[in-house]
Design an enzyme around this catalytic site. Structure first.
Site, PDB file in Angstrom:
ATOM      1  N   SER A 297       0.825  -1.207   0.000  1.00 50.22           N
ATOM      2  CA  SER A 297       0.000   0.000   0.000  1.00 50.22           C
ATOM      3  C   SER A 297       0.858   1.255   0.000  1.00 50.22           C
ATOM      4  O   SER A 297       0.340   2.368  -0.003  1.00 50.22           O
ATOM      5  CB  SER A 297      -0.925   0.001   1.223  1.00 50.22           C
ATOM      6  OG  SER A 297      -0.174  -0.165   2.411  1.00 50.22           O
TER       7      SER A 297
ATOM      8  N   SER B 247     -13.761  25.386 -27.942  1.00 51.80           N
ATOM      9  CA  SER B 247     -13.849  24.129 -28.670  1.00 51.80           C
ATOM     10  C   SER B 247     -12.805  24.135 -29.766  1.00 51.80           C
ATOM     11  O   SER B 247     -12.538  25.170 -30.373  1.00 51.80           O
ATOM     12  CB  SER B 247     -15.248  23.993 -29.265  1.00 51.80           C
ATOM     13  OG  SER B 247     -15.217  23.129 -30.382  1.00 51.80           O
TER      14      SER B 247
ATOM     15  N   LYS C  37     -17.582  28.701 -29.498  1.00 53.04           N
ATOM     16  CA  LYS C  37     -17.940  28.107 -28.213  1.00 53.04           C
ATOM     17  C   LYS C  37     -17.177  28.653 -27.015  1.00 53.04           C
ATOM     18  O   LYS C  37     -15.999  28.960 -27.093  1.00 53.04           O
ATOM     19  CB  LYS C  37     -17.704  26.593 -28.268  1.00 53.04           C
ATOM     20  CG  LYS C  37     -18.620  25.895 -29.235  1.00 53.04           C
ATOM     21  CD  LYS C  37     -19.948  25.582 -28.628  1.00 53.04           C
ATOM     22  CE  LYS C  37     -19.826  24.288 -27.866  1.00 53.04           C
ATOM     23  NZ  LYS C  37     -21.101  23.872 -27.312  1.00 53.04           N
TER      24      LYS C  37
ATOM     25  N   GLU D  75     -19.077  21.956 -15.170  1.00 50.63           N
ATOM     26  CA  GLU D  75     -19.396  20.593 -15.622  1.00 50.63           C
ATOM     27  C   GLU D  75     -18.522  19.553 -14.926  1.00 50.63           C
ATOM     28  O   GLU D  75     -18.988  18.473 -14.563  1.00 50.63           O
ATOM     29  CB  GLU D  75     -19.200  20.486 -17.141  1.00 50.63           C
ATOM     30  CG  GLU D  75     -20.273  21.230 -17.915  1.00 50.63           C
ATOM     31  CD  GLU D  75     -19.936  21.289 -19.398  1.00 50.63           C
ATOM     32  OE1 GLU D  75     -20.629  20.649 -20.182  1.00 50.63           O
ATOM     33  OE2 GLU D  75     -18.968  21.978 -19.761  1.00 50.63           O
TER      34      GLU D  75
ATOM     35  N   THR E 131     -40.211  26.173 -10.550  1.00 48.25           N
ATOM     36  CA  THR E 131     -40.522  24.838 -10.035  1.00 48.25           C
ATOM     37  C   THR E 131     -40.770  24.008 -11.291  1.00 48.25           C
ATOM     38  O   THR E 131     -41.313  24.532 -12.275  1.00 48.25           O
ATOM     39  CB  THR E 131     -41.769  24.821  -9.126  1.00 48.25           C
ATOM     40  OG1 THR E 131     -42.888  25.259  -9.882  1.00 48.25           O
ATOM     41  CG2 THR E 131     -41.597  25.716  -7.906  1.00 48.25           C
ATOM     42  N   HIS E 132     -40.334  22.776 -11.267  1.00 49.73           N
ATOM     43  CA  HIS E 132     -40.405  21.913 -12.467  1.00 49.73           C
ATOM     44  C   HIS E 132     -39.673  22.535 -13.660  1.00 49.73           C
ATOM     45  O   HIS E 132     -40.006  22.275 -14.809  1.00 49.73           O
ATOM     46  CB  HIS E 132     -41.862  21.623 -12.865  1.00 49.73           C
ATOM     47  CG  HIS E 132     -42.742  21.239 -11.717  1.00 49.73           C
ATOM     48  ND1 HIS E 132     -42.928  19.942 -11.323  1.00 49.73           N
ATOM     49  CD2 HIS E 132     -43.450  22.003 -10.850  1.00 49.73           C
ATOM     50  CE1 HIS E 132     -43.723  19.908 -10.265  1.00 49.73           C
ATOM     51  NE2 HIS E 132     -44.052  21.147  -9.948  1.00 49.73           N
TER      52      HIS E 132
HETATM   53  N1  ARG Z   1      -1.151  -1.373   5.298  1.00 50.08           N
HETATM   54  C1  ARG Z   1      -2.069  -1.905   6.229  1.00 50.08           C
HETATM   55  C2  ARG Z   1      -3.427  -1.216   6.077  1.00 50.08           C
HETATM   56  O1  ARG Z   1      -3.492  -0.225   5.485  1.00 50.08           O
HETATM   57  C3  ARG Z   1      -1.591  -1.704   7.625  1.00 50.08           C
HETATM   58  C4  ARG Z   1      -2.146  -2.671   8.604  1.00 50.08           C
HETATM   59  C5  ARG Z   1      -1.643  -4.020   8.318  1.00 50.08           C
HETATM   60  N2  ARG Z   1      -2.017  -4.958   9.311  1.00 50.08           N
HETATM   61  C6  ARG Z   1      -1.940  -6.284   9.139  1.00 50.08           C
HETATM   62  N3  ARG Z   1      -2.338  -7.016  10.101  1.00 50.08           N
HETATM   63  N4  ARG Z   1      -1.519  -6.792   8.005  1.00 50.08           N
HETATM   64  O2  ARG Z   1      -4.451  -1.690   6.547  1.00 50.08           O
END
Ligand code: ARG
Length: 460
Positions: free
Chosen positions: A26, A280, A286, A293, A158-159
């Site tokens: 992560s 555009s 345009k 948007e 309204t509407h």
């Molecule tokens: N990177 C993990 C998370 O975001 C941290 C916690 C990991 N814990 C574990 N028991 N593997 O959740």
């Protein structure tokens, strides 16, 4: 050196599959938690030394090294490693590399489970403050614009059919009210975010004599999570935030939609500044309201993030599961999207050119003062339902004659109400119509000015 993971590889014989390392990591996205992770570690180390688990010397070494690591990260000099999975293990590994044995003691009485839950809460507490400041800035922009437009009249719909004239400032103040509730919702959700998971450790608490109150105080948390299982496993505070964020985006999306409609040739109520539009590549004439948007479109992705998080949480048995690692990207994306949308709106509003004449002309069309004629007849003694019927007939007549109600002669009007007199014409103007709605919450300029004054007070 062991071929398995340094942090948890003790019981493993074979190394993690190369792709699984990437799949499970992560660090690509959770490194933005680094400042909060370090803040949490400093507080944890301080507490550990306070209760005698770390010596004063070890604590000082840890804190000094963590501060250097924070600087390295800020300067972009920190080497993030996918092998080390996440922000927590990257920082810890560097700590051990720098100070050795003392670094290895930091994780005493703690788990990544309570660590990451704490990091996210610290992150969100700080982001909610920033987001709320942006909401207030946008509210300020709304009031500035409203102040200039208390007497500007546009047709209220309204509407999406012309209904009754309203003050443009009154219309803007409707968004002020929505944003006020949005801010309240965020602050309310912040209260529940403001509880510290640390101490829950993996799930059951820890056998060390920790002092959670001290850690919470050091980190500025108002409360500690009461139950260790709940502390590491639930993300309902983040879901609440995503709910509040979705409602904000829904409001911004409605406002965007109106700006888009109003700036079209068909409405022609406003002109958006060039800096907030694009052209555009094929149609030279345009000028497109891209910013509005995009905000409208981005509401979709924030709703998506809310649904993602609800689904990630659904059916997870207690306590922590790796599913929870999926909480981060929807949360971070929502925070960034929300901040950007609020910012661009607050910047764009002051540049809007209001086409007052065009709004006024439009307010005069569509028989927008028909209700005023009915109210006039009621004041002359007719029951409302009869008045409604009579005015309905007068509108049908006026449509046939291709005239507005105010363009009918007194004689023509008297066909629909014998006691109609010359004072009726003041009632049939848009100005007369809005001024008549002179009560708290109404669109009379006098009331709108009061509302702006009161609204200003809430921003202080
Ligand atoms: N990177 C993990 C998370 O975001 C941290 C916690 C990991 N814990 C574990 N028991 N593997 O959740």
């Amino acid at each position: 050196m062991s071929k398995t993971n340094q942090s948890w590889g003790g019981r493993f014989e074979q190394p993690t599959d190369e792709f699984v390392k990437i799949f499970g990591a992560s660090v690509f996205f959770d490194k933005i938690l680094a400042p909060y992770d370090i803040q949490g570690s400093i507080a944890h180390a301080t507490m550990l030394s306070e209760v005698g688990i770390l010596t004063g010397e070890e604590k000082s070494q840890i804190i000094a090294a963590l501060e250097i690591i924070a600087d390295e990260i800020k300067a972009g000099k920190f080497e993030w490693s996918v092998d080390l999975e996440d922000v927590h293990m990257n920082i810890e590994a560097r700590l051990v590399e720098m100070i050795g044995a003392a670094g290895k003691k930091l994780h005493t009485g703690r788990s990544r489970n309570d660590q990451v839950a704490t990091d996210i809460r610290l992150y969100l507490l700080s982001q909610i403050n920033d987001i709320d400041a942006e909401i207030k800035r946008l509210q300020g922009s709304l009031l500035d614009l409203a102040e200039q437009e208390t007497g500007t009249i546009l047709p209220g719909f309204t509407h999406l059919q012309v209904a009754q004239p309203v003050s443009f400032a009154h219309h803007l103040l409707a968004y002020f009210e929505m944003l006020k509730r949005d801010s309240e919702r965020l602050i309310d959700c912040r209260k529940r975010t403001n509880s510290m998971p640390l101490g829950a450790a993996a799930l059951a608490g820890t056998s060390y004599p920790i002092n959670r109150d001290l850690t919470a105080k050091l980190l500025g948390f108002d409360n500690i999570c009461n139950n260790s299982l709940d502390a590491v496993s639930d993300r309902d505070f983040a879901i609440e935030f995503l709910g509040a964020a979705s409602i904000i985006m829904m409001h911004l999306s409605r406002f965007s939609e109106e700006l888009i409609l109003w700036s079209s040739a068909q409405f022609d109520f406003i002109e958006l500044a060039d800096g907030f539009c694009t052209g555009s590549s094929i149609m030279p004439q345009k000028k497109n309201p891209d910013v509005a948007e995009l905000v409208r479109g981005k509401s979709g992705r924030v709703y998506g993030n809310l649904l993602a998080m609800l689904t990630i949480m659904k059916s997870q048995p207690l306590a922590y599961n790796k599913d929870n690692q999926e909480d981060k990207e929807p949360l971070f994306d929502t925070v960034e999207t929300l901040k950007a949308c609020l910012r661009v709106f607050a910047d764009m509003l002051p540049t809007i050119k209001v086409k007052r004449d065009s709004m006024h002309n439009s307010a005069k069309q569509g028989y927008s003062t028909a209700t005023d004629l009915a109210d006039y007849l009621v004041k002359k003694g007719l029951p409302f339902r009869d008045a409604h019927e009579a005015v309905g007939k007068s509108v049908a007549y006026a449509i046939k004659e291709q005239k507005d109600l105010s363009e009918l002669s007194l004689q023509e009007l008297q066909k629909f109400g014998a006691n109609i007199e010359n004072d009726v014409f003041a009632v049939l103007t848009p100005e007369g119509s809005i001024s008549a709605r002179d009560h708290c919450g109404g669109t009379a300029p006098r009331q709108v000015k009061l509302a702006i004054k009161n609204a200003r007070k809430t921003l202080k």
